[in-house]
Design a protein around this motif. Structure first.
Motif, PDB file in Angstrom:
ATOM      1  N   PHE A   1       0.826  -1.211   0.000  1.00 22.02           N
ATOM      2  CA  PHE A   1       0.000   0.000   0.000  1.00 22.02           C
ATOM      3  C   PHE A   1       0.860   1.261   0.000  1.00 22.02           C
ATOM      4  CE2 PHE A   1      -4.192  -1.863   0.751  1.00 22.02           C
ATOM      5  CZ  PHE A   1      -4.991  -0.895   0.180  1.00 22.02           C
ATOM      6  N   ASN A   2       1.989   1.201   0.691  1.00 19.22           N
ATOM      7  CA  ASN A   2       2.830   2.398   0.742  1.00 19.22           C
ATOM      8  C   ASN A   2       3.396   2.755  -0.626  1.00 19.22           C
ATOM      9  OD1 ASN A   2       2.283   2.756   3.366  1.00 19.22           O
ATOM     10  ND2 ASN A   2       4.240   2.008   4.161  1.00 19.22           N
ATOM     11  N   ILE A   3       3.412   1.774  -1.513  1.00 13.76           N
ATOM     12  CA  ILE A   3       3.914   2.052  -2.867  1.00 13.76           C
ATOM     13  C   ILE A   3       2.813   2.656  -3.734  1.00 13.76           C
ATOM     14  CG2 ILE A   3       4.842   0.975  -4.966  1.00 13.76           C
ATOM     15  CD1 ILE A   3       6.032  -1.201  -2.967  1.00 13.76           C
ATOM     16  N   VAL A   4       1.654   2.065  -3.679  1.00 13.57           N
ATOM     17  CA  VAL A   4       0.598   2.490  -4.615  1.00 13.57           C
ATOM     18  C   VAL A   4      -0.332   3.565  -4.055  1.00 13.57           C
ATOM     19  CG1 VAL A   4       0.594   0.320  -5.876  1.00 13.57           C
ATOM     20  CG2 VAL A   4      -0.922   0.598  -3.906  1.00 13.57           C
ATOM     21  N   GLY A   5      -0.235   3.820  -2.759  1.00 15.00           N
ATOM     22  CA  GLY A   5      -1.101   4.849  -2.176  1.00 15.00           C
ATOM     23  C   GLY A   5      -2.433   4.297  -1.738  1.00 15.00           C
ATOM     24  N   GLY A   6      -3.188   5.128  -1.035  1.00 15.36           N
ATOM     25  CA  GLY A   6      -4.467   4.684  -0.475  1.00 15.36           C
ATOM     26  C   GLY A   6      -4.302   4.447   1.010  1.00 15.36           C
ATOM     27  N   SER A   7      -5.403   4.104   1.646  1.00 18.01           N
ATOM     28  CA  SER A   7      -5.390   3.944   3.091  1.00 18.01           C
ATOM     29  C   SER A   7      -5.881   2.561   3.452  1.00 18.01           C
ATOM     30  CB  SER A   7      -6.285   5.012   3.714  1.00 18.01           C
ATOM     31  OG  SER A   7      -6.550   4.697   5.050  1.00 18.01           O
ATOM     32  N   TYR A   8      -5.344   1.975   4.522  1.00 18.86           N
ATOM     33  CA  TYR A   8      -5.680   0.581   4.833  1.00 18.86           C
ATOM     34  C   TYR A   8      -5.848   0.357   6.327  1.00 18.86           C
ATOM     35  CZ  TYR A   8      -0.620   0.732   5.518  1.00 18.86           C
ATOM     36  OH  TYR A   8       0.642   1.093   5.920  1.00 18.86           O
ATOM     37  N   ARG A   9      -6.400   1.353   7.032  1.00 13.85           N
ATOM     38  CA  ARG A   9      -6.634   1.160   8.466  1.00 13.85           C
ATOM     39  C   ARG A   9      -7.845   0.259   8.704  1.00 13.85           C
ATOM     40  NH1 ARG A   9      -2.364   1.739  10.840  1.00 13.85           N
ATOM     41  NH2 ARG A   9      -3.473   1.754  12.819  1.00 13.85           N
ATOM     42  N   ASN A  10      -8.744   0.211   7.801  1.00 13.60           N
ATOM     43  CA  ASN A  10     -10.101  -0.362   7.901  1.00 13.60           C
ATOM     44  C   ASN A  10     -11.014   0.735   8.432  1.00 13.60           C
ATOM     45  OD1 ASN A  10     -12.153  -2.193   7.575  1.00 13.60           O
ATOM     46  ND2 ASN A  10     -11.995  -2.996   9.673  1.00 13.60           N
ATOM     47  N   PRO A  11     -11.857   1.326   7.599  1.00 18.20           N
ATOM     48  CA  PRO A  11     -12.063   0.968   6.192  1.00 18.20           C
ATOM     49  C   PRO A  11     -10.830   1.219   5.323  1.00 18.20           C
ATOM     50  CG  PRO A  11     -13.010   3.108   6.627  1.00 18.20           C
ATOM     51  CD  PRO A  11     -12.612   2.537   7.960  1.00 18.20           C
ATOM     52  N   PHE A  12     -10.773   0.472   4.212  1.00 15.51           N
ATOM     53  CA  PHE A  12      -9.717   0.653   3.230  1.00 15.51           C
ATOM     54  C   PHE A  12     -10.174   1.657   2.174  1.00 15.51           C
ATOM     55  CE2 PHE A  12      -6.786  -3.119   3.673  1.00 15.51           C
ATOM     56  CZ  PHE A  12      -7.314  -3.554   4.869  1.00 15.51           C
ATOM     57  N   ASP A  13      -9.208   2.447   1.705  1.00 16.98           N
ATOM     58  CA  ASP A  13      -9.455   3.335   0.572  1.00 16.98           C
ATOM     59  C   ASP A  13      -8.535   2.872  -0.548  1.00 16.98           C
ATOM     60  OD1 ASP A  13      -9.180   5.331  -1.320  1.00 16.98           O
ATOM     61  OD2 ASP A  13      -8.401   6.820   0.092  1.00 16.98           O
ATOM     62  N   VAL A  14      -9.083   2.059  -1.436  1.00 12.46           N
ATOM     63  CA  VAL A  14      -8.306   1.563  -2.577  1.00 12.46           C
ATOM     64  C   VAL A  14      -8.468   2.581  -3.688  1.00 12.46           C
ATOM     65  CG1 VAL A  14      -8.167  -0.235  -4.306  1.00 12.46           C
ATOM     66  CG2 VAL A  14      -8.593  -0.840  -1.927  1.00 12.46           C
ATOM     67  N   SER A  15      -7.513   3.479  -3.745  1.00 12.52           N
ATOM     68  CA  SER A  15      -7.659   4.626  -4.635  1.00 12.52           C
ATOM     69  C   SER A  15      -7.404   4.240  -6.088  1.00 12.52           C
ATOM     70  CB  SER A  15      -6.664   5.697  -4.222  1.00 12.52           C
ATOM     71  OG  SER A  15      -5.367   5.159  -4.405  1.00 12.52           O
ATOM     72  N   SER A  16      -7.626   5.196  -6.955  1.00  8.05           N
ATOM     73  CA  SER A  16      -7.404   4.961  -8.376  1.00  8.05           C
ATOM     74  C   SER A  16      -5.955   4.577  -8.648  1.00  8.05           C
ATOM     75  CB  SER A  16      -7.796   6.194  -9.175  1.00  8.05           C
ATOM     76  OG  SER A  16      -7.133   7.327  -8.660  1.00  8.05           O
ATOM     77  N   SER A  17      -5.017   5.136  -7.872  1.00  5.32           N
ATOM     78  CA  SER A  17      -3.610   4.808  -8.131  1.00  5.32           C
ATOM     79  C   SER A  17      -3.345   3.331  -7.825  1.00  5.32           C
ATOM     80  CB  SER A  17      -2.673   5.701  -7.312  1.00  5.32           C
ATOM     81  OG  SER A  17      -2.964   5.597  -5.938  1.00  5.32           O
ATOM     82  N   PHE A  18      -4.049   2.803  -6.843  1.00  2.00           N
ATOM     83  CA  PHE A  18      -3.949   1.367  -6.544  1.00  2.00           C
ATOM     84  C   PHE A  18      -4.424   0.565  -7.745  1.00  2.00           C
ATOM     85  CE2 PHE A  18      -5.508  -2.685  -5.133  1.00  2.00           C
ATOM     86  CZ  PHE A  18      -4.896  -3.032  -3.950  1.00  2.00           C
ATOM     87  N   LEU A  19      -5.617   0.928  -8.235  1.00  2.44           N
ATOM     88  CA  LEU A  19      -6.203   0.152  -9.324  1.00  2.44           C
ATOM     89  C   LEU A  19      -5.482   0.346 -10.649  1.00  2.44           C
ATOM     90  CD1 LEU A  19     -10.009   0.415  -8.582  1.00  2.44           C
ATOM     91  CD2 LEU A  19      -8.611  -1.646  -8.589  1.00  2.44           C
ATOM     92  N   MET A  20      -4.755   1.453 -10.771  1.00  8.47           N
ATOM     93  CA  MET A  20      -4.026   1.697 -12.011  1.00  8.47           C
ATOM     94  C   MET A  20      -2.572   1.240 -11.909  1.00  8.47           C
ATOM     95  SD  MET A  20      -5.724   5.357 -12.944  1.00  8.47           S
ATOM     96  CE  MET A  20      -4.807   5.592 -14.477  1.00  8.47           C
ATOM     97  N   SER A  21      -2.199   0.700 -10.760  1.00  4.12           N
ATOM     98  CA  SER A  21      -0.808   0.256 -10.594  1.00  4.12           C
ATOM     99  C   SER A  21      -0.587  -1.024 -11.395  1.00  4.12           C
ATOM    100  CB  SER A  21      -0.514   0.010  -9.113  1.00  4.12           C
ATOM    101  OG  SER A  21      -1.251  -1.102  -8.642  1.00  4.12           O
ATOM    102  N   ASP A  22       0.695  -1.343 -11.620  1.00  4.65           N
ATOM    103  CA  ASP A  22       1.000  -2.492 -12.476  1.00  4.65           C
ATOM    104  C   ASP A  22       0.493  -3.803 -11.880  1.00  4.65           C
ATOM    105  OD1 ASP A  22       2.161  -0.931 -14.381  1.00  4.65           O
ATOM    106  OD2 ASP A  22       4.149  -1.020 -13.470  1.00  4.65           O
ATOM    107  N   ASN A  23       0.555  -3.901 -10.563  1.00  2.75           N
ATOM    108  CA  ASN A  23       0.150  -5.163  -9.939  1.00  2.75           C
ATOM    109  C   ASN A  23      -1.198  -5.040  -9.220  1.00  2.75           C
ATOM    110  OD1 ASN A  23       0.353  -7.846  -9.211  1.00  2.75           O
ATOM    111  ND2 ASN A  23       1.432  -7.387  -7.289  1.00  2.75           N
ATOM    112  N   ALA A  24      -2.127  -4.310  -9.831  1.00  4.61           N
ATOM    113  CA  ALA A  24      -3.412  -4.051  -9.172  1.00  4.61           C
ATOM    114  C   ALA A  24      -4.111  -5.348  -8.765  1.00  4.61           C
ATOM    115  CB  ALA A  24      -4.315  -3.236 -10.095  1.00  4.61           C
ATOM    116  N   ILE A  25      -4.111  -6.314  -9.681  1.00  5.36           N
ATOM    117  CA  ILE A  25      -4.825  -7.563  -9.425  1.00  5.36           C
ATOM    118  C   ILE A  25      -4.168  -8.332  -8.276  1.00  5.36           C
ATOM    119  CG2 ILE A  25      -5.575  -9.746 -10.462  1.00  5.36           C
ATOM    120  CD1 ILE A  25      -6.903  -7.267 -11.678  1.00  5.36           C
ATOM    121  N   GLY A  26      -2.838  -8.413  -8.326  1.00  6.31           N
ATOM    122  CA  GLY A  26      -2.107  -9.105  -7.264  1.00  6.31           C
ATOM    123  C   GLY A  26      -2.290  -8.418  -5.929  1.00  6.31           C
TER     124      GLY A  26
END
Lengths: 481, 481
Positions: free
Chosen positions: A348-373
């Motif tokens: 998460f620290n690489i792709v951004g977003g927040s993961y305390r719970n709730p998670f914020d899976v931001s667009s940068s997460f989903l647009m990252s190279d390993n989004a699926i993984g």
């Protein structure tokens, strides 16, 4: 001479007929009944005396007779849509023909509160009871059995069946639940709409579905029950064996006045009802949406008693909204275990977003190279964390203009399906309409193809998970088989 | 040298720019910012130093510069989507260029909870405050002004404006409300998403919309307010002058943790908030749907304080469900005056259905020869009955397979529109998805064309009418102009 076959046996004949006769279908109804039966695997007959209606019936390829007793075949199930004054005559014809049972679509009886309506209904009841004739209704749409193509509306699905049975005092609700429910992945064993319950009541249908092996989940829309003691004893016998969901119409004083006009049902105490529901481990729902949501969850979500949810949303704003909504519904959104945070930080620290719970899976997460993984890893962390009982994933951004996966959601959907398969925790997705209702509906369909349940908003997802957790906890307390 | 122009004046320049510069738009973002500005009526410039991005920008026909200060024109509004480390340099460029204001889409500041993020945000705040630079954000999507085509997302509408302003701490919610709201007939004056509020806070935007003549209804999505005293005093000044609706993100403890990660907002007491909301006659909503529903009702439903509803549903089952739902929401469904029943009996007894309240307008009613006239008469009876404060009409059957009007709903829709026009009572319609979601959506659009508000379910309609009645009652108590 009284027909002494037991009611359950007669009902079985009606729910599984080999021949059906429709009395009084006509142009003004769009030949709704005969068209509903184009899918029926057995034999269909029409009974109609109006010469103006005969060409339309002929066009449908259905043989017509002037009287039920002219049909040169046994008739298992009769549907009658005739003027109310004619109903007693049809009842007599059915008795003489020794049909399995008859459903009267006709309304205008006790529900009108008029002397004539009440009198006519009493005639039906007396004639039927004396002869042992099984009457469904009047003022209803009768039986649905999708496996044999027996429908009461041409838009109901047929062919495939499922484990869900439905008993509905309302024809609208019977049609709505079976049609809209099917779009949510709910498949039916049988359903019945029974209106004024002049002869058979909810109790009889409940008794039948109790013994029906095809039915594992029983939904009930009921406005009033005549024999409360028997109803209760059947529910008790079902406890822990089949899931039972009850939607009670007329719970409010205002609604109770409506049930009187609707099916002639008299108000019954909510205190009694709620005690009954609790005692028997029944799930209570308040409307069609809740009924659909709960049944869908029983079918597609793994059972669990915990109320601590891991929430994944697709933006910061949505992460706040999803947490507020689930908390308001009575669920907990706890912080995770330290070891989970260590694992999450690594990507998460690489792709951004927040993961305390709730998670914020931001667009940068989903647009990252390993989004699926990363998605798979994130879900696995939630799966392994002992502080989390169930997992909720919003799939908003995959249908938003941001996402890489918009045009090809398959890899993401497959990853989610694989996760759902291997996880033992309850798992749901939420697909809000967002910017594109059509695309959202498509995504929901795609999820369903993979047996992944989706809910169209946070609130419906939250309410459903809470209801299910409470239910499974109650069952556990009842220490059933 | 400190720019000493008052904040409101600077905000006016930013909300109504004649020239906009986008810093750092790129392929990976789908050139979202420049594409959003294709509708902008003023001049657009790009600032980008990456040579790989230049062909894409050129293709969009936007002149590009290597530095903001190279632009040979005054710049009223800057949108910057640059890596967070570059932000301080862009702030300095903006100060030197004397732009009207700058919005930072960039995230990674105080909301991350990291030392570096917090430090960088402090640098922005200090630089901006020292120079009097107006900064929106960071971690936001900035300003929307549809009348001049200034958008932050290519799917936002433009051209036509309206009376609704929106202040949103979340970019998702700003986009969702303006895009989805537009489909519900909500037209906007201005909206702003302001994220971490490093320089300007909700209070400043609220102050601006207070003085903005185009804005008569103000929606607010807020996670935390820095200067509560000033916020309150502006709300007080607005009481009775403009409608204010507040959706507070992070109201639950769980949501509050999410706001910290989202915009760095700290939890604030719900007790204080609720007192404030009550004191100032603000309408509180809990989610996007409620925000849309309430604003739609303020725009399209006549104001009234009463809670006694006349309910018309399109089947017996639905009449029970609508009555239960409205009663649960805290509304009354009273019996009508005797004179009303006399009038209703004259045609209902012919076509069938029930009219105690709730009404059951059955298929036979809608298929009768004078369906349209009967509908008008029924609505007029409710309009004249002194026991009824507002009227709710379900339009389910006109989109169901039963209805005559399915293929040509115009006569019915016109009748309803004429009724809405002449009635002084609040009037809403409810169009559930029913059997056909696409058709339901079309009917809702058709209603909207005639300024008839529709709600997609009983519950949303009921909640909204209750909120509005409570609100107008509170306002009346506050005896305002």
């Amino acid at each position: 001479m009284k027909n002494s076959i037991p009611t359950l046996e007669k009902l079985d004949r009606v729910f599984n007929p080999r021949s059906v006769a429709v009395v009084g279908d006509k142009q003004a109804l769009g030949y709704m009944w005969l068209k509903s039966l184009t899918s029926f695997k057995g034999r269909v007959y029409s009974v109609q005396i109006d010469p103006n209606e005969l060409p339309g019936i002929e066009k449908l390829g259905v043989p017509n007779y002037l009287n039920l007793n002219d049909i040169p075949d046994a008739v298992d199930y009769v549907i009658a849509a005739v003027p109310r004054g004619v109903v007693p005559a049809i009842v007599k014809d059915c008795i003489r023909k020794q049909v399995g049972g008859v459903c009267f679509f006709t309304s205008g009886f006790a529900e009108t509160g008029t002397e004539e309506g009440i009198r006519l209904q009493r005639v039906i009841t007396e004639l039927a009871n004396e002869a042992g004739l099984l009457v469904i209704g009047p003022n209803c749409v009768g039986v649905y059995n999708p496996r044999i193509g027996l429908r009461h509306n041409p838009i109901q699905t047929h062919g495939e069946g499922g484990p869900v049975g439905f008993i509905a005092q309302s024809g609208t609700h019977a049609t709505m639940f079976t049609v809209v429910g099917a779009r949510h992945g709910i498949r039916f064993s049988k359903s019945v709409s029974y209106g004024n319950a002049a002869v058979l009541d909810s109790t009889d249908y409940l008794d039948y579905l109790k013994s029906d092996d095809d039915t594992q989940i029983i939904g009930i829309y009921v406005e009033a029950v005549k024999d409360g003691r028997k109803f209760l004893s059947i529910l008790r016998a079902l406890t822990g064996k089949k899931h039972v969901i009850i939607w009670r119409g007329g719970e409010s004083g205002e609604g109770a006045r409506a049930t009187a006009s609707h099916t002639g049902a008299l108000a019954q105490s909510s205190v009694v009802w709620n005690a009954l529901i609790k005692q028997c481990g029944v799930i209570k729902v308040d409307n069609l949406e809740e009924l659909i949501d709960v049944v869908k969850a029983l079918l597609y979500v793994k059972p669990a008693t915990g109320t601590r949810v891991g929430l994944v949303a697709m933006s910061g704003g949505q992460s706040v909204a999803i947490a507020d909504t689930f908390a308001r519904a009575g669920l907990q959104v706890p912080e995770l275990s330290p070891v989970s945070y260590d694992r999450l930080a690594s990507f998460f620290n690489i792709v951004g977003g927040s993961y305390r719970n709730p998670f914020d899976v931001s667009s940068s997460f989903l647009m990252s190279d390993n989004a699926i993984g990363n998605m798979a890893n994130m879900l696995d962390v939630l799966d392994k964390d002992p502080k989390i009982d169930s997992i909720v994933l919003e799939l908003f951004t995959i249908i938003s203009p941001f996402s890489k996966n918009k045009n090809n959601p398959d890899p993401l959907l497959n990853t989610i399906a694989e996760f759902k398969e291997r996880s033992k925790k309850p798992f749901i997705t939420i697909v809000t309409a967002g910017y594109n209702e059509t695309l959202a509906a498509e995504i929901r369909d795609r999820l369903l193809e993979k047996d992944i349940p989706s809910f169209p908003g946070f609130e419906r997802g939250a309410r459903t998970l809470k209801k299910l957790a409470d239910y499974y906890k109650l069952r556990q307390g009842q220490s059933l088989n």
